[in-house]
Design a protein around this motif. Sequence first.
Motif, PDB file in Angstrom:
ATOM      1  N   GLY A 115      -5.483  -0.122  13.580  1.00 14.24           N
ATOM      2  CA  GLY A 115      -5.073  -1.507  13.775  1.00 14.24           C
ATOM      3  C   GLY A 115      -3.727  -1.680  13.100  1.00 14.24           C
ATOM      4  N   MET A 116      -3.388  -2.910  12.761  1.00 13.57           N
ATOM      5  CA  MET A 116      -2.076  -3.165  12.179  1.00 13.57           C
ATOM      6  C   MET A 116      -2.076  -3.230  10.661  1.00 13.57           C
ATOM      7  SD  MET A 116      -0.356  -5.749  14.907  1.00 13.57           S
ATOM      8  CE  MET A 116      -1.811  -6.652  15.416  1.00 13.57           C
ATOM      9  N   LYS A 138       3.539 -10.076  11.263  1.00 12.17           N
ATOM     10  CA  LYS A 138       4.980  -9.766  11.277  1.00 12.17           C
ATOM     11  C   LYS A 138       5.670 -10.446  10.102  1.00 12.17           C
ATOM     12  CE  LYS A 138       6.010  -8.975  16.131  1.00 12.17           C
ATOM     13  NZ  LYS A 138       6.828  -9.401  17.263  1.00 12.17           N
ATOM     14  N   THR A 139       5.371 -11.716   9.927  1.00 13.72           N
ATOM     15  CA  THR A 139       5.977 -12.486   8.845  1.00 13.72           C
ATOM     16  C   THR A 139       5.617 -11.903   7.483  1.00 13.72           C
ATOM     17  OG1 THR A 139       5.910 -14.489  10.197  1.00 13.72           O
ATOM     18  CG2 THR A 139       6.144 -14.794   7.820  1.00 13.72           C
ATOM     19  N   ALA A 140       4.388 -11.415   7.342  1.00 16.19           N
ATOM     20  CA  ALA A 140       3.937 -10.822   6.081  1.00 16.19           C
ATOM     21  C   ALA A 140       4.562  -9.449   5.830  1.00 16.19           C
ATOM     22  CB  ALA A 140       2.413 -10.719   6.067  1.00 16.19           C
ATOM     23  N   GLY A 141       5.147  -8.841   6.865  1.00 16.69           N
ATOM     24  CA  GLY A 141       5.855  -7.581   6.697  1.00 16.69           C
ATOM     25  C   GLY A 141       5.081  -6.328   7.030  1.00 16.69           C
ATOM     26  N   TRP A 142       3.938  -6.437   7.714  1.00 20.80           N
ATOM     27  CA  TRP A 142       3.181  -5.236   8.088  1.00 20.80           C
ATOM     28  C   TRP A 142       3.968  -4.420   9.102  1.00 20.80           C
ATOM     29  CZ3 TRP A 142      -0.687  -3.648   5.237  1.00 20.80           C
ATOM     30  CH2 TRP A 142      -1.367  -4.587   4.444  1.00 20.80           C
ATOM     31  N   ARG A 143       4.105  -3.140   8.846  1.00 23.27           N
ATOM     32  CA  ARG A 143       4.960  -2.252   9.662  1.00 23.27           C
ATOM     33  C   ARG A 143       4.557  -2.203  11.121  1.00 23.27           C
ATOM     34  NH1 ARG A 143       6.376   3.004   6.055  1.00 23.27           N
ATOM     35  NH2 ARG A 143       6.983   3.797   8.094  1.00 23.27           N
ATOM     36  N   LYS A 144       3.279  -1.983  11.397  1.00 25.44           N
ATOM     37  CA  LYS A 144       2.863  -1.816  12.781  1.00 25.44           C
ATOM     38  C   LYS A 144       3.015  -3.102  13.587  1.00 25.44           C
ATOM     39  CE  LYS A 144      -0.478   1.190  13.684  1.00 25.44           C
ATOM     40  NZ  LYS A 144      -1.823   1.818  13.650  1.00 25.44           N
ATOM     41  N   ALA A 145       2.963  -4.242  12.932  1.00 23.21           N
ATOM     42  CA  ALA A 145       3.123  -5.520  13.632  1.00 23.21           C
ATOM     43  C   ALA A 145       4.581  -5.736  14.050  1.00 23.21           C
ATOM     44  CB  ALA A 145       2.662  -6.669  12.743  1.00 23.21           C
ATOM     45  N   GLN A 146       5.520  -5.098  13.379  1.00 19.86           N
ATOM     46  CA  GLN A 146       6.929  -5.299  13.687  1.00 19.86           C
ATOM     47  C   GLN A 146       7.302  -4.812  15.084  1.00 19.86           C
ATOM     48  OE1 GLN A 146       8.525  -7.224  11.469  1.00 19.86           O
ATOM     49  NE2 GLN A 146       6.608  -7.076  10.321  1.00 19.86           N
ATOM     50  N   TRP A 172       0.850  -1.184   0.000  1.00 17.93           N
ATOM     51  CA  TRP A 172       0.000   0.000   0.000  1.00 17.93           C
ATOM     52  C   TRP A 172       0.890   1.240   0.000  1.00 17.93           C
ATOM     53  CZ3 TRP A 172      -5.478   0.165   0.674  1.00 17.93           C
ATOM     54  CH2 TRP A 172      -6.078  -1.093   0.808  1.00 17.93           C
ATOM     55  N   VAL A 173       0.489   2.272  -0.731  1.00 20.30           N
ATOM     56  CA  VAL A 173       1.230   3.532  -0.764  1.00 20.30           C
ATOM     57  C   VAL A 173       0.307   4.638  -0.263  1.00 20.30           C
ATOM     58  CG1 VAL A 173       2.394   5.221  -2.234  1.00 20.30           C
ATOM     59  CG2 VAL A 173       2.702   2.781  -2.669  1.00 20.30           C
ATOM     60  N   LEU A 174       0.824   5.419   0.681  1.00 24.30           N
ATOM     61  CA  LEU A 174       0.079   6.547   1.232  1.00 24.30           C
ATOM     62  C   LEU A 174       0.800   7.825   0.860  1.00 24.30           C
ATOM     63  CD1 LEU A 174       0.105   4.002   3.361  1.00 24.30           C
ATOM     64  CD2 LEU A 174      -1.275   5.561   4.687  1.00 24.30           C
ATOM     65  N   GLU A 175       0.069   8.763   0.277  1.00 27.87           N
ATOM     66  CA  GLU A 175       0.634  10.050  -0.106  1.00 27.87           C
ATOM     67  C   GLU A 175       0.042  11.134   0.787  1.00 27.87           C
ATOM     68  OE1 GLU A 175       0.888  13.074  -3.938  1.00 27.87           O
ATOM     69  OE2 GLU A 175      -0.219  11.197  -4.133  1.00 27.87           O
ATOM     70  N   PHE A 176       0.917  11.885   1.438  1.00 28.14           N
ATOM     71  CA  PHE A 176       0.500  12.912   2.394  1.00 28.14           C
ATOM     72  C   PHE A 176       0.760  14.316   1.861  1.00 28.14           C
ATOM     73  CE2 PHE A 176       1.788   9.297   5.141  1.00 28.14           C
ATOM     74  CZ  PHE A 176       0.574   9.063   5.751  1.00 28.14           C
TER      75      PHE A 176
END
Length: 145
Positions: free
Chosen positions: A92-93, A135-143, A55-59
Amino acid sequence: MCLTIRRTCVCGREEAQFMHRDNILPESILVNLYCPSCRSQASWDGDCMTEDNGWVLEFDIEGARFLMWHKGLLDEVTPDFIFDQGYCSWNGMTPHDLEERAILHAELAPLLNQDRLAYINALKTTMLERVHDLKTAGWRKAQNI
């Protein structure tokens, strides 16, 4: 207090739920949201974009800097900072975390009426496995958990 919003990605296929920590930044601070299917439409600019698992977020980074400075937050405001510190990030994560957790709770609900302790233990085990999978899938907040 946190503001929760829903945003649809640029292609319209996906929707994500966001929270805005302490309501410092308005929902308009997220200019564009690109899901994994439409991320190729984004012209990458690391000065105003961040990425999480496809996912890409542009601010509106200049707007964010002004609003945060106005509130006395003098940290270096970057897209990663905005996302990772929760000023505009998933509720959430993952983009769909709340819905997915609601499904898990509903699946375990019958156990609640039968054996409350078994329900609590099953819920704990299921949630720990879920965090491990995220975490294994690479989601940032789960790290960080």
